[in-house]
Design a protein around this motif. Structure first.
Motif, mmCIF file in Angstrom:
data_model
loop_
_atom_site.group_PDB
_atom_site.id
_atom_site.type_symbol
_atom_site.label_atom_id
_atom_site.label_comp_id
_atom_site.label_asym_id
_atom_site.label_seq_id
_atom_site.Cartn_x
_atom_site.Cartn_y
_atom_site.Cartn_z
ATOM 1 N N CYS A 1 0.826 -1.210 0.000
ATOM 2 C CA CYS A 1 0.000 0.000 0.000
ATOM 3 C C CYS A 1 0.862 1.263 0.000
ATOM 4 O O CYS A 1 0.539 2.247 -0.671
ATOM 5 N N ARG A 2 1.935 1.249 0.749
ATOM 6 C CA ARG A 2 2.828 2.405 0.790
ATOM 7 C C ARG A 2 3.452 2.662 -0.590
ATOM 8 O O ARG A 2 3.500 3.804 -1.067
ATOM 9 N N ASN A 3 3.892 1.607 -1.250
ATOM 10 C CA ASN A 3 4.483 1.751 -2.585
ATOM 11 C C ASN A 3 3.440 2.205 -3.604
ATOM 12 O O ASN A 3 3.727 3.031 -4.477
ATOM 13 N N ALA A 4 2.228 1.674 -3.490
ATOM 14 C CA ALA A 4 1.166 2.057 -4.414
ATOM 15 C C ALA A 4 0.784 3.519 -4.223
ATOM 16 O O ALA A 4 0.481 4.230 -5.195
ATOM 17 N N LEU A 5 0.790 3.994 -2.968
ATOM 18 C CA LEU A 5 0.459 5.390 -2.704
ATOM 19 C C LEU A 5 1.525 6.316 -3.282
ATOM 20 O O LEU A 5 1.192 7.377 -3.836
ATOM 21 N N ALA B 1 2.807 10.306 -7.379
ATOM 22 C CA ALA B 1 3.693 10.740 -8.462
ATOM 23 C C ALA B 1 2.905 11.088 -9.719
ATOM 24 O O ALA B 1 3.311 11.964 -10.501
ATOM 25 N N GLU B 2 1.767 10.442 -9.906
ATOM 26 C CA GLU B 2 0.964 10.671 -11.106
ATOM 27 C C GLU B 2 -0.192 11.640 -10.877
ATOM 28 O O GLU B 2 -0.500 12.458 -11.760
ATOM 29 N N HIS B 3 -0.819 11.588 -9.682
ATOM 30 C CA HIS B 3 -2.033 12.369 -9.453
ATOM 31 C C HIS B 3 -1.905 13.422 -8.361
ATOM 32 O O HIS B 3 -2.810 14.229 -8.180
ATOM 33 N N GLY B 4 -0.849 13.382 -7.606
ATOM 34 C CA GLY B 4 -0.727 14.290 -6.475
ATOM 35 C C GLY B 4 -1.257 13.641 -5.206
ATOM 36 O O GLY B 4 -1.584 12.450 -5.182
#
Length: 249
Positions: A225-229, A234-237
Motif C-alpha cells: 500500500c505504501r508503494n502504491a500510494l 507521483a501521477e495524481h498528487g
C-alpha cells in the motif's frame, strides 16, 4: 455412675443423629437446558458484527451471517430448536427488507451451534446503517442463558443473550481496525480503506479466528500500500480523504 449416665446419653444422641441422617434424602438439583450467544474475548466481533455490502460483489443481494451459540446443560440425542427475536426499541432494521429469520437448531450431540441470519441488500443502506439487535428467546428446548457477564471493558466467553448486527452498503471501519489494522495502515478513513481494497484486492483482514492471516502478511500489505500510494502521488498528487487529510501509511 455419673460417668456411665453421660456415656449412655451420648450414645443415645449419636443414635438419634444417625437415624435422622439416614432419613434425609438428597434432592438432586436439576438445571433447565439453557442457551446463550458465545462471545469469545479473543475475537474483535465478540459483541457485535458490522456487515457491509460495499465490500461484496454488486450482484450480491443477500448473504447469511452465522452467530455462535453454546448450551448450558448436556447434549441430547436429538436436534433442539433455538428461538430468537429482536429488541424492537434498539432495532432499526426491518424484517423482510433488511433481514430474514432463518430456522436455528442445536444438532443432536452438540454443545455449540450457530444462529443464521439472512442479510438483505437494499438501496437505503447506501446512505444509512441499520441495526439488528438479536435476543435469545425461550423455546420448547431452551431457556435464555446468561443475561450479561462482563469483565472490565470486554465480555467473558458466553457473555450474553443479546448480539448486535449492523448492516450497511458503504465502506465502514473493520471491527479489528483499532485493535490491529491501525498498526499497519494508520488512522482509518473510507478513502484509505477503499484504496487498500483496490491495491490488495481484498476487503477483509482477519487477525483472529480460523481465517486469521499471519503477521508477515500484514507487513506485506502495508509495504504494498505504501508503494502504491507513492506511485499514485507521483501521477495524481496527494490523495485526500473525506476529512480533508492526506492519506498516509
Amino acid at each position: 455412675m455419673k460417668r456411665s449416665f453421660q456415656y449412655t446419653c451420648l450414645l443415645a444422641f449419636a443414635a438419634t443423629f444417625w437415624c435422622a441422617c439416614e432419613k434425609t434424602a438428597l434432592v438432586e438439583y436439576v438445571q433447565p437446558d439453557m442457551i446463550y450467544f458465545f462471545k469469545d474475548p479473543n475475537l474483535s466481533e465478540k459483541d457485535s458484527l458490522s456487515y457491509s455490502f460495499a465490500i461484496k460483489s454488486e450482484t450480491m443481494q443477500f448473504d447469511t451471517v452465522q452467530i455462535p451459540v453454546r448450551i448450558m446443560g448436556t447434549a441430547k440425542d436429538y436436534d433442539r430448536v433455538v428461538t430468537w427475536g429482536t429488541v424492537d426499541s434498539l432495532t432499526t432494521a426491518v424484517a423482510g427488507t433488511d433481514y430474514e429469520v432463518l430456522p436455528a437448531k442445536v444438532p443432536a450431540g452438540a454443545y455449540t451451534a450457530y444462529v443464521p441470519v439472512r442479510i438483505l441488500r437494499n438501496a437505503a443502506q447506501k446512505t444509512k446503517e441499520v441495526r439488528l439487535l438479536l435476543e435469545i428467546r425461550e423455546s420448547k428446548d431452551f431457556k435464555p442463558g446468561i443475561d450479561d457477564a462482563r469483565g472490565g471493558d470486554w465480555a467473558y466467553p458466553g457473555a450474553g443473550i443479546r448480539y448486535l448486527v449492523k448492516i450497511n452498503d458503504f465502506l465502514t471501519k473493520p471491527n479489528n481496525w483499532d485493535s490491529w489494522l491501525k498498526y499497519f495502515f494508520g488512522s482509518y478513513s473510507q478513502v484509505k480503506y477503499g484504496f487498500i481494497i483496490d491495491v490488495t484486492g481484498r476487503a477483509e483482514f482477519p487477525d483472529t479466528g480460523p481465517n486469521a492471516l499471519p503477521y508477515g502478511q500484514f507487513q506485506y500489505f502495508e509495504s504494498v500500500c505504501r508503494n502504491a500510494l507513492e506511485a499514485y502521488e507521483a501521477e495524481h498528487g496527494t490523495l485526500i480523504d473525506e476529512f480533508g487529510n492526506p492519506v498516509t501509511f
